[in-house]
Design an enzyme around this catalytic site. Structure first.
Site, PDB file in Angstrom:
ATOM      1  N   ARG A 136       5.552  14.095  -8.906  1.00 25.17           N
ATOM      2  CA  ARG A 136       4.602  14.718  -7.976  1.00 25.17           C
ATOM      3  C   ARG A 136       4.180  16.102  -8.465  1.00 25.17           C
ATOM      4  NH1 ARG A 136       7.822  13.364  -2.272  1.00 25.17           N
ATOM      5  NH2 ARG A 136       8.923  11.562  -3.123  1.00 25.17           N
ATOM      6  N   ARG A 188       0.601  10.736   6.493  1.00 27.38           N
ATOM      7  CA  ARG A 188       0.191  10.821   5.086  1.00 27.38           C
ATOM      8  C   ARG A 188      -0.693   9.629   4.757  1.00 27.38           C
ATOM      9  NH1 ARG A 188       4.774   9.789   1.693  1.00 27.38           N
ATOM     10  NH2 ARG A 188       3.543   8.211   0.653  1.00 27.38           N
ATOM     11  N   GLU A 208       1.441   6.445   5.544  1.00 35.40           N
ATOM     12  CA  GLU A 208       2.807   6.660   6.032  1.00 35.40           C
ATOM     13  C   GLU A 208       2.668   7.421   7.340  1.00 35.40           C
ATOM     14  OE1 GLU A 208       5.627   5.661   4.867  1.00 35.40           O
ATOM     15  OE2 GLU A 208       5.292   5.123   2.770  1.00 35.40           O
TER      16      GLU A 208
HETATM   17  N1  LIG Z   1      -2.834  -2.111  -6.298  1.00 32.47           N
HETATM   18  C1  LIG Z   1      -2.187  -1.188  -7.015  1.00 32.47           C
HETATM   19  N2  LIG Z   1      -2.731  -0.679  -8.159  1.00 32.47           N
HETATM   20  C2  LIG Z   1      -2.069   0.236  -8.902  1.00 32.47           C
HETATM   21  N3  LIG Z   1      -0.842   0.708  -8.598  1.00 32.47           N
HETATM   22  C3  LIG Z   1      -0.261   0.235  -7.470  1.00 32.47           C
HETATM   23  C4  LIG Z   1      -0.888  -0.726  -6.632  1.00 32.47           C
HETATM   24  N4  LIG Z   1      -0.063  -1.000  -5.596  1.00 32.47           N
HETATM   25  C5  LIG Z   1       1.033  -0.243  -5.781  1.00 32.47           C
HETATM   26  N5  LIG Z   1       0.925   0.496  -6.902  1.00 32.47           N
HETATM   27  C6  LIG Z   1       1.928   1.440  -7.436  1.00 32.47           C
HETATM   28  O1  LIG Z   1       3.186   1.139  -6.848  1.00 32.47           O
HETATM   29  C7  LIG Z   1       3.635   2.233  -6.036  1.00 32.47           C
HETATM   30  C8  LIG Z   1       4.293   1.699  -4.762  1.00 32.47           C
HETATM   31  O2  LIG Z   1       3.355   0.926  -4.021  1.00 32.47           O
HETATM   32  P1  LIG Z   1       2.945   1.288  -2.530  1.00 32.47           P
HETATM   33  O3  LIG Z   1       1.822   0.405  -2.132  1.00 32.47           O
HETATM   34  O4  LIG Z   1       2.720   2.755  -2.413  1.00 32.47           O
HETATM   35  O5  LIG Z   1       4.228   0.820  -1.714  1.00 32.47           O
HETATM   36  P2  LIG Z   1       5.518   1.601  -1.181  1.00 32.47           P
HETATM   37  O6  LIG Z   1       5.361   3.068  -1.516  1.00 32.47           O
HETATM   38  O7  LIG Z   1       5.494   1.349   0.287  1.00 32.47           O
HETATM   39  O8  LIG Z   1       6.659   0.941  -1.865  1.00 32.47           O
HETATM   40  C9  LIG Z   1       2.408   3.110  -5.812  1.00 32.47           C
HETATM   41  O9  LIG Z   1       2.774   4.463  -5.657  1.00 32.47           O
HETATM   42  C10 LIG Z   1       1.577   2.863  -7.071  1.00 32.47           C
HETATM   43  O10 LIG Z   1       1.975   3.701  -8.164  1.00 32.47           O
HETATM   44 MG   LIG Z   2       3.794   4.405  -1.682  1.00 30.59          MG
END
Ligand SMILES: Nc1ncnc2c1ncn2[C@@H]1O[C@H](COP(=O)(O)OP(=O)(O)O)[C@@H](O)[C@H]1O
Ligand SMILES: [Mg+2]
Length: 302
Positions: free
Chosen positions: A220, A254, A271
């Site tokens: 981050r 968020r 979130e």
């Molecule tokens: N469709 C997507 N395209 C590119 N990266 C993705 C995609 N979906 C998820 N990611 C990657 O995976 C991470 C986790 O997915 P996310 O949808 O944020 O679920 P969570 O944080 O609830 O586990 C994201 O921060 C991103 O880096």
């Molecule tokens: Mg996420």
């Protein structure tokens, strides 16, 4: 003014980087705040004026128990994230509702329990012929848990992962892999009381070799969100509030965005229940949140 409960649990508190600055800021604005564990049966929740979820992240393995807890607490005090919002926010199927409300979201297909996984993957790939691979994740997890990236040629592996998620009781969420994340990262915007506060850049979590990172602080950095990103974030929050019938903006939330192939900011996830707020990356953000909280504790309604 009464006391505010800041809810976490013993496992998650050490990972909650927002708690120390938030406690200090509550102190500065004269708001009495106490750290409580959601799974501590000895807490008398009725003695709090209000309850804010901060990091009760063990809910991910104890979902039903956590939802029961939300219902119980909301009967005896003011839960700043009401139970209908909690249920909505902890289930990524809300992406379909946001899309229906006109909010740009990462194209999302939901595969329901009982569905055949391989035909679902084939349909998905036919609908997204230009996708640079795709992502499969559960509707009900967080912190990259069980999120997997596949090449378009890996349909069978993806179908196995989907089958496993469905057997585990989840819905599977399928999305094209949004390539801009590799160059630009995702932008995670923090809002207080419906107003943009600050943002971070988060680097890509899913590597082509199958490595899945968890979003620790190393990934981050501070980033000012662009105007179009703030507008999409605000629209997503408004749509969420409307979906669950809130009559005022959420205290905090968020919205995580990726830019699509044409540059449009799209919601990756929101979130709203117990978000990491990245307070350390937003100068004075903890103070702004404490002021919103102090205001809520002295005014009626959620
Ligand atoms: N469709 C997507 N395209 C590119 N990266 C993705 C995609 N979906 C998820 N990611 C990657 O995976 C991470 C986790 O997915 P996310 O949808 O944020 O679920 P969570 O944080 O609830 O586990 C994201 O921060 C991103 O880096
Ligand atoms: Mg996420």
């Amino acid at each position: 003014m009464g006391t505010l409960a800041l809810v976490t649990d013993a496992v998650s508190l050490p990972l909650d980087h927002d708690m120390p600055p938030l406690l200090a800021a509550c102190d500065t604005v004269g708001l009495a705040a106490e750290v409580c564990h959601w799974d501590d049966g000895a807490v008398d929740w009725s003695r709090f004026e209000a309850v804010l979820f901060r990091s009760p992240w063990t809910w991910a393995d104890r979902r039903a128990e956590f939802l029961d807890f939300c219902d119980r607490v909301s009967r005896v005090t003011r839960l700043l994230t009401p139970p209908p919002l909690v249920r909505w926010a902890l289930d990524k199927r809300y992406l379909a509702e946001l899309a229906a409300a006109g909010v740009p979201v990462v194209p999302t297909t939901i595969v329901e329990p009982g569905a055949a996984a391989l035909p679902a993957v084939r349909d998905f790939l036919a609908t997204h012929p230009r996708a640079a691979g795709f992502v499969v994740k559960p509707n009900d997890a967080c912190y990259s848990k069980n999120v997997r990236r596949f090449a378009a040629s890996e349909g069978e592996e993806a179908a196995r992962h989907i089958g496993w998620l469905l057997a585990d009781g989840s819905h599977a969420v399928l999305q094209p892999y949004v390539e801009s994340v590799d160059r630009h990262g995702e932008t995670d915007l923090t809002f207080f009381d419906g107003v943009y506060s600050h943002a971070i850049r988060k680097g890509a979590m899913l590597l082509p070799d199958g490595t899945v990172h968890v979003p620790t602080l190393d990934f981050r950095t501070a980033r000012a969100a662009d105007e179009d990103e703030r507008a999409v974030g605000a629209a997503a929050l408004a749509a969420a509030a409307a979906a669950v019938g809130l009559d005022r903006p959420l205290v905090c939330g968020r919205v995580d965005l990726l830019r699509g192939p044409d540059g449009t900011p799209m919601v990756l996830e929101m979130e709203l229940c117990e978000p990491s707020l990245n307070l350390d990356f937003g100068p004075d953000s903890a103070l702004r949140l404490a002021e919103v909280l102090a205001d809520r504790l002295t005014s009626p309604g959620a």
